[in-house]
Motif scaffolding. Structure first.
Motif, PDB file in Angstrom:
ATOM      1  N   UNK A 174      26.700  36.109  42.205  1.00 58.05           N
ATOM      2  CA  UNK A 174      27.368  36.615  40.993  1.00 58.05           C
ATOM      3  C   UNK A 174      26.430  36.605  39.806  1.00 58.05           C
ATOM      4  N   UNK A 175      25.604  35.559  39.700  1.00 53.16           N
ATOM      5  CA  UNK A 175      24.706  35.444  38.557  1.00 53.16           C
ATOM      6  C   UNK A 175      23.405  36.198  38.787  1.00 53.16           C
ATOM      7  N   UNK A 176      22.957  36.237  40.033  1.00 51.90           N
ATOM      8  CA  UNK A 176      21.644  36.811  40.317  1.00 51.90           C
ATOM      9  C   UNK A 176      21.721  38.317  40.571  1.00 51.90           C
ATOM     10  N   UNK A 179      42.546  40.061  35.912  1.00 54.16           N
ATOM     11  CA  UNK A 179      42.511  41.491  36.213  1.00 54.16           C
ATOM     12  C   UNK A 179      41.079  41.973  36.385  1.00 54.16           C
ATOM     13  N   UNK A 180      40.192  41.470  35.539  1.00 56.36           N
ATOM     14  CA  UNK A 180      38.778  41.817  35.700  1.00 56.36           C
ATOM     15  C   UNK A 180      37.948  40.693  35.109  1.00 56.36           C
ATOM     16  N   UNK A 181      36.833  40.403  35.777  1.00 55.85           N
ATOM     17  CA  UNK A 181      35.931  39.367  35.278  1.00 55.85           C
ATOM     18  C   UNK A 181      34.525  39.725  35.760  1.00 55.85           C
ATOM     19  N   UNK A 182      33.532  39.523  34.913  1.00 56.95           N
ATOM     20  CA  UNK A 182      32.160  39.842  35.344  1.00 56.95           C
ATOM     21  C   UNK A 182      31.596  38.679  36.157  1.00 56.95           C
ATOM     22  N   UNK A 183      30.546  38.940  36.897  1.00 55.84           N
ATOM     23  CA  UNK A 183      29.916  37.895  37.709  1.00 55.84           C
ATOM     24  C   UNK A 183      29.528  36.689  36.865  1.00 55.84           C
ATOM     25  N   UNK A 184      28.978  36.957  35.681  1.00 53.62           N
ATOM     26  CA  UNK A 184      28.552  35.846  34.821  1.00 53.62           C
ATOM     27  C   UNK A 184      29.744  35.120  34.236  1.00 53.62           C
TER      28      UNK A 184
END
Ligand SMILES: Cc1cc2nc3c(=O)[nH]c(=O)nc-3n(C[C@H](O)[C@H](O)[C@H](O)COP(=O)(O)OP(=O)(O)OC[C@H]3O[C@@H](n4cnc5c(N)ncnc54)[C@H](O)[C@@H]3O)c2cc1C
Ligand code: FES
Lengths: 114, 342
Positions: B46-48, B62-67
């Motif tokens: 998720x971070x890399x 509902x939505x979330x970024x990897x970071x």
């Protein structure tokens, strides 16, 4: 129902380093990388799944197809720094969207990928 | 190298989303954990690989970024005070009477009662350029990281790449090396603007040189590099004399040392049972992308579920005399105390 096909498939030819050619059918909207992975084309690892974050989907676009496929955007150009043996015809296949206009596209898989 | 051995209940190999959530589930059942990752920060893939990309299938978000998912997990597990060992790869596994001893490439030794392998797609390792014979030079003339400054002292150093690692090491090694050349395929750099400016200043002052091109061949003998062939930007090749080369082409996932730990493997994955997520060996658990079982889905949400069941099963090894009572975080005052909300 009319006989009109909803989605015309685009044919893409992948040429391996040993000269072996594979023609696959791709649905417009998917990426060239997705078409390769779906058809188990060797040499396209696509480790990041198309996030433009790994450069393991590097291809060389045949001369005649360079204009129709367009030019890499900044993010792709940056990521190409992480590919091996980058040439003017280098692209990351996850960043090429298949369209009807790309029916007949020919790309080469580099001799050596990371 | 420290000779001290760290003793703890559990060691989690991998600080990806699943390794992080394992800290939480183990914490709820009073199992203290240390987490080791070769990356310099938490988050794994998720971070890399996709810090800014959206994830849509984390239940309740509902939505979330990897970071952001990584940051949220770090906040959620904070009460359990897990200790992190970043920039270290777990190399070896020794069996002890009631547990294990793990040693990292940084020399850290950890003893634990249970081992949780959350190694995902494998450890992130620097990409090795597919140059013929490169393996003969690795560790003597070709380096992917700087472990000992002596390897670079008073030597001709060639750094290949244009990202942050390439630029950082250009700046750090310039005072140490006899000469330093930076080689990149184009005159643009995807790195912190301040480092780029410092590098350009060094080129300007003649302290380093910058060349355009890509390495195509290595030359030398007995592990000693003498020069490399470079295909220049104009496609004209030239020889670049050098004793040391540092290629920076990003990271790739390799199973790595986990393969040598004597566990059953199935196509580089570790088979587990689906009640406890234990491997072929008692006390060793495998959760997240690294494991396999009928119906396995490589999803973060599946990894979270696996972490919860693993923790229940791990409890009996760490507390053989205690019975585990099932509780909800909503209503259990003892769980809430552990979470620091009571
Ligand atoms: C582009 C992309 C998009 C994705 N989208 C989604 C999505 O929408 N939803 C979803 O659920 N999943 C998604 N995934 C999959 C998801 O990221 C993985 O399932 C998840 O990261 C697995 O977590 P993990 O903790 O098991 O392993 P990882 O995230 O792979 O982390 C494992 C960590 O272990 C470390 N490690 C391994 N071996 C060692 C060792 N010996 N020593 C030290 N450290 C070691 C590695 O360096 C790594 O940091 C996506 C993946 C990609 C690539
Ligand atoms: S699949 Fe990773 S960059 Fe294209």
């Amino acid at each position: 129902m009319t006989a009109q096909p909803a989605n015309v498939m685009a044919r893409i030819t992948f040429i391996q380093n040993d000269g072996v050619e594979r023609v696959v059918e791709a649905e417009p909207g998917m990426t060239v990388m997705e078409a390769a992975v779906k058809n188990s084309i060797p040499g396209i690892a696509a480790e990041c799944g198309g996030a433009c974050a790994c450069a393991t989907c590097h291809v060389y676009v045949e001369e005649a197809w360079r204009e129709p496929t367009g030019h890499p955007e900044q993010m792709e150009e940056d990521m190409l720094d992480f590919a091996f043996d980058v040439r003017p015809e280098s692209r990351l296949s996850c960043q090429i969207k298949v369209t009807d206009a790309l029916d007949g596209l020919v790309v080469r898989i580099p001799d050596k990928q990371f | 190298m420290s000779e001290d051995v760290i003793k703890t209940d559990a060691v989690i190999v991998g600080a990806g989303p699943v390794g992080l959530f394992a800290v939480f589930e183990l914490g709820l059942v009073d199992i203290k954990a240390h987490v080791v990752d070769i990356l310099d920060r938490p988050g794994g893939q998720c971070a890399e690989l996709y810090p800014e990309k959206p994830i849509y299938d984390i239940p309740g978000l509902t939505v979330v970024s990897g970071q952001e998912l990584t940051d949220r997990l770090m906040a959620q597990i904070k009460p359990f005070g897990a200790e992190f060992h970043f920039n270290q790869r777990v190399e070896s596994l020794e069996r002890l009477d009631h547990g294990f001893r793990l040693t990292t490439d940084g020399g850290t030794k950890l003893e634990c009662k249970i081992l949780v392998i959350a190694a995902g797609g494998g450890s992130f390792t620097p990409k090795r350029p597919p140059l013929p014979g490169i393996e003969h030079y690795e560790g003597t003339s070709v380096f992917y990281s700087v472990r000992k400054m002596e390897n670079f002292k008073d030597r001709d150093v060639l750094i290949v790449g244009g990202g942050d690692s390439a630029l950082d090491w250009t700046l750090n090694l310039q005072p140490v090396a006899k000469s330093l050349t930076l080689l990149h395929r184009r005159a643009e750099f995807r790195a912190a603007p301040a480092s780029v400016q410092k590098m350009l200043d060094l080129v300007e002052s003649g302290d380093i040189s910058f060349k355009l091109g890509q390495v195509t061949e290595l030359h030398g003998e007995g592990g000693k590099l003498t020069s490399v062939t470079v295909k220049g930007a104009d496609r004209v090749t030239f020889e670049q004399p050098t004793e040391v080369m540092m290629p920076f082409f990003g990271l790739t996932m390799k199973l790595g040392p986990v393969a040598d730990w004597g566990l059953d493997l199935q196509e580089n994955l570790i088979p587990v049972d689906t009640a406890k997520f234990e491997t072929s060996e008692p006390r060793i658990f495998a959760i997240g992308d690294i494991n396999t079982y009928p119906g396995k889905l490589k999803l973060i949400l599946s990894g979270f579920h696996e972490a919860a069941l693993m923790a229940q099963a791990a409890h009996k090894y760490v507390y053989p005399d205690k019975k585990l009572i099932f509780q909800y975080t909503t209503s259990s005052s003892s769980l809430q105390k552990k979470l620091g909300v009571k």
